[in-house]
Write a protein that holds these residues in place. Structure first.
Motif, PDB file in Angstrom:
ATOM      1  N   GLN A  44       8.911   4.510  -6.898  1.00 43.56           N
ATOM      2  CA  GLN A  44       9.315   3.251  -6.261  1.00 43.56           C
ATOM      3  C   GLN A  44       9.072   2.074  -7.193  1.00 43.56           C
ATOM      4  N   ASP A  61       5.816  11.690  -6.647  1.00 44.84           N
ATOM      5  CA  ASP A  61       5.629  10.924  -5.416  1.00 44.84           C
ATOM      6  C   ASP A  61       4.204  10.404  -5.328  1.00 44.84           C
ATOM      7  N   GLN A  62       3.536  10.391  -6.449  1.00 44.02           N
ATOM      8  CA  GLN A  62       2.144   9.947  -6.485  1.00 44.02           C
ATOM      9  C   GLN A  62       2.053   8.477  -6.109  1.00 44.02           C
ATOM     10  N   ALA A  63       1.195   8.195  -5.156  1.00 41.20           N
ATOM     11  CA  ALA A  63       0.976   6.810  -4.743  1.00 41.20           C
ATOM     12  C   ALA A  63       0.014   6.141  -5.717  1.00 41.20           C
ATOM     13  N   GLN A  79      -2.881   3.383  -6.652  1.00 45.55           N
ATOM     14  CA  GLN A  79      -4.077   2.956  -5.947  1.00 45.55           C
ATOM     15  C   GLN A  79      -4.430   1.534  -6.342  1.00 45.55           C
ATOM     16  N   ASP A 124       0.846  -1.188   0.000  1.00 50.11           N
ATOM     17  CA  ASP A 124       0.000   0.000   0.000  1.00 50.11           C
ATOM     18  C   ASP A 124       0.880   1.235   0.000  1.00 50.11           C
ATOM     19  N   GLY A 125       0.477   2.243  -0.756  1.00 48.51           N
ATOM     20  CA  GLY A 125       1.215   3.493  -0.781  1.00 48.51           C
ATOM     21  C   GLY A 125       2.424   3.504  -1.707  1.00 48.51           C
ATOM     22  N   LEU A 126       2.630   2.430  -2.481  1.00 48.33           N
ATOM     23  CA  LEU A 126       3.748   2.381  -3.416  1.00 48.33           C
ATOM     24  C   LEU A 126       3.647   3.553  -4.384  1.00 48.33           C
ATOM     25  N   THR A 127       4.747   4.281  -4.561  1.00 54.11           N
ATOM     26  CA  THR A 127       4.737   5.410  -5.489  1.00 54.11           C
ATOM     27  C   THR A 127       5.197   4.965  -6.875  1.00 54.11           C
TER      28      THR A 127
END
Length: 66
Positions: free
Chosen positions: A20, A49-51, A53, A14-17
């Motif tokens: 990343q 840095d957008q995560a 969804q 969860d929250g992977l950008t």
């Protein structure tokens, strides 16, 4: 969470950008890659840095040097 990367379903944290994800793909030319999610095209994902969804579909588009 689950996303689809280049047509393959993957489970990711969860929250992977986007940055990343590119790093985890060991992309040799990340500055020449655009990323398309189901929501938008990210022209410079290395500065994003957008995560991601749950349910996002991600495609990498390799573009020529600008």
């Amino acid at each position: 969470m689950h996303i689809i990367v280049s047509g393959k379903k993957r489970e990711v944290a969860d929250g992977l950008t986007v940055a990343q994800l590119l790093n985890s793909e060991k992309n040799d030319l990340p500055r020449y890659v655009s990323v398309v999610t189901k929501r938008e095209v990210l022209i410079d994902p290395n500065n994003q840095d957008q995560a991601l969804q749950d349910g996002d579909t991600v495609e990498f588009i390799y573009r020529g040097e600008s």
